[in-house]
Write an enzyme that holds these catalytic residues in place. Sequence first.
Site, PDB file in Angstrom:
ATOM      1  N   HIS A   1       0.938   5.135   1.351  1.00  0.00           N
ATOM      2  CA  HIS A   1       0.342   6.098   2.281  1.00  0.00           C
ATOM      3  C   HIS A   1       0.360   7.482   1.617  1.00  0.00           C
ATOM      4  O   HIS A   1       1.403   7.893   1.095  1.00  0.00           O
ATOM      5  CB  HIS A   1       1.182   6.219   3.553  1.00  0.00           C
ATOM      6  CG  HIS A   1       1.255   4.982   4.393  1.00  0.00           C
ATOM      7  ND1 HIS A   1       0.463   4.789   5.499  1.00  0.00           N
ATOM      8  CD2 HIS A   1       2.041   3.875   4.302  1.00  0.00           C
ATOM      9  CE1 HIS A   1       0.767   3.608   6.067  1.00  0.00           C
ATOM     10  NE2 HIS A   1       1.720   3.044   5.348  1.00  0.00           N
TER      11      HIS A   1
ATOM     12  N   HIS B   1       0.854  -1.199   0.000  1.00  0.00           N
ATOM     13  CA  HIS B   1       0.000   0.000   0.000  1.00  0.00           C
ATOM     14  C   HIS B   1       0.880   1.235   0.000  1.00  0.00           C
ATOM     15  O   HIS B   1       1.997   1.218   0.516  1.00  0.00           O
ATOM     16  CB  HIS B   1      -0.935   0.015   1.215  1.00  0.00           C
ATOM     17  CG  HIS B   1      -0.227  -0.253   2.509  1.00  0.00           C
ATOM     18  ND1 HIS B   1       0.101  -1.533   2.911  1.00  0.00           N
ATOM     19  CD2 HIS B   1       0.246   0.578   3.469  1.00  0.00           C
ATOM     20  CE1 HIS B   1       0.730  -1.483   4.077  1.00  0.00           C
ATOM     21  NE2 HIS B   1       0.849  -0.208   4.429  1.00  0.00           N
TER      22      HIS B   1
HETATM   23  P1  AMP Z   1       2.149  -0.181   7.214  1.00  0.00           P
HETATM   24  O1  AMP Z   1       2.688  -0.164   8.615  1.00  0.00           O
HETATM   25  O2  AMP Z   1       2.904   0.633   6.236  1.00  0.00           O
HETATM   26  O3  AMP Z   1       1.940  -1.621   6.806  1.00  0.00           O
HETATM   27  O4  AMP Z   1       0.740   0.540   7.302  1.00  0.00           O
HETATM   28  C1  AMP Z   1      -0.447  -0.099   7.608  1.00  0.00           C
HETATM   29  C2  AMP Z   1      -1.451   0.996   7.820  1.00  0.00           C
HETATM   30  O5  AMP Z   1      -2.728   0.405   7.819  1.00  0.00           O
HETATM   31  C3  AMP Z   1      -1.309   1.754   9.150  1.00  0.00           C
HETATM   32  O6  AMP Z   1      -1.158   3.134   8.879  1.00  0.00           O
HETATM   33  C4  AMP Z   1      -2.599   1.428   9.878  1.00  0.00           C
HETATM   34  O7  AMP Z   1      -3.062   2.535  10.606  1.00  0.00           O
HETATM   35  C5  AMP Z   1      -3.531   1.071   8.746  1.00  0.00           C
HETATM   36  N1  AMP Z   1      -4.619   0.155   9.035  1.00  0.00           N
HETATM   37  C6  AMP Z   1      -4.593  -0.980   9.791  1.00  0.00           C
HETATM   38  N2  AMP Z   1      -5.787  -1.591   9.767  1.00  0.00           N
HETATM   39  C7  AMP Z   1      -6.593  -0.835   8.966  1.00  0.00           C
HETATM   40  C8  AMP Z   1      -7.946  -0.941   8.537  1.00  0.00           C
HETATM   41  N3  AMP Z   1      -8.742  -1.945   8.930  1.00  0.00           N
HETATM   42  N4  AMP Z   1      -8.440   0.022   7.717  1.00  0.00           N
HETATM   43  C9  AMP Z   1      -7.666   1.042   7.314  1.00  0.00           C
HETATM   44  N5  AMP Z   1      -6.380   1.204   7.688  1.00  0.00           N
HETATM   45  C10 AMP Z   1      -5.851   0.284   8.503  1.00  0.00           C
END
Ligand code: AMP
Length: 139
Positions: free
Chosen positions: A104, A102
């Site tokens: 950000h 993903h």
């Molecule tokens: P990463 O640490 O780069 O893998 O980022 C994962 C992101 O997903 C974090 O910023 C979390 O806040 C976000 N996240 C986790 N669970 C969910 C969810 N159910 N819906 C939307 N964002 C989420």
Amino acid sequence: MAYDTGNVFAKILRGEMPCHKVFEDESTLAFMDIMPQAEGHTLVVPKAKAEDLFDLTPDALAATIATTQKIARAVKKATEAPGIMIAQLNGADAGQTVFHIHFHIIPRWSGIDLRLHARGMEAPEKLAAMAEKIRAAIA
Ligand code: AMP
């Protein structure tokens, strides 16, 4: 590591978990981060099953970065943020916590620090309102 189909973004893509959707096309989905590091923090994922950057085909990567640019433009307009940060983490050692690639999109204002990564849930009504503003800014 093999792609884990039980990860939270895979569940969102299959419609098994809710999200505050801002955009979808045939190859990508964009939705609000539920633990935003700044107001307007949005995520863009490919629909292809890929754990990280190294696991994604060039075509899927191209589609994902094109959606990231489109949504980043809308996030900038909706939040009126002067700066937009794009981040993408590969591997737990880099801080990755969800193992479906993903991007950000994080609005930035000088003098306003980022909130901690993946902590502190935002109120659903605030996320819904922001998603609505971003959807309007795409149009
Ligand atoms: P990463 O640490 O780069 O893998 O980022 C994962 C992101 O997903 C974090 O910023 C979390 O806040 C976000 N996240 C986790 N669970 C969910 C969810 N159910 N819906 C939307 N964002 C989420």
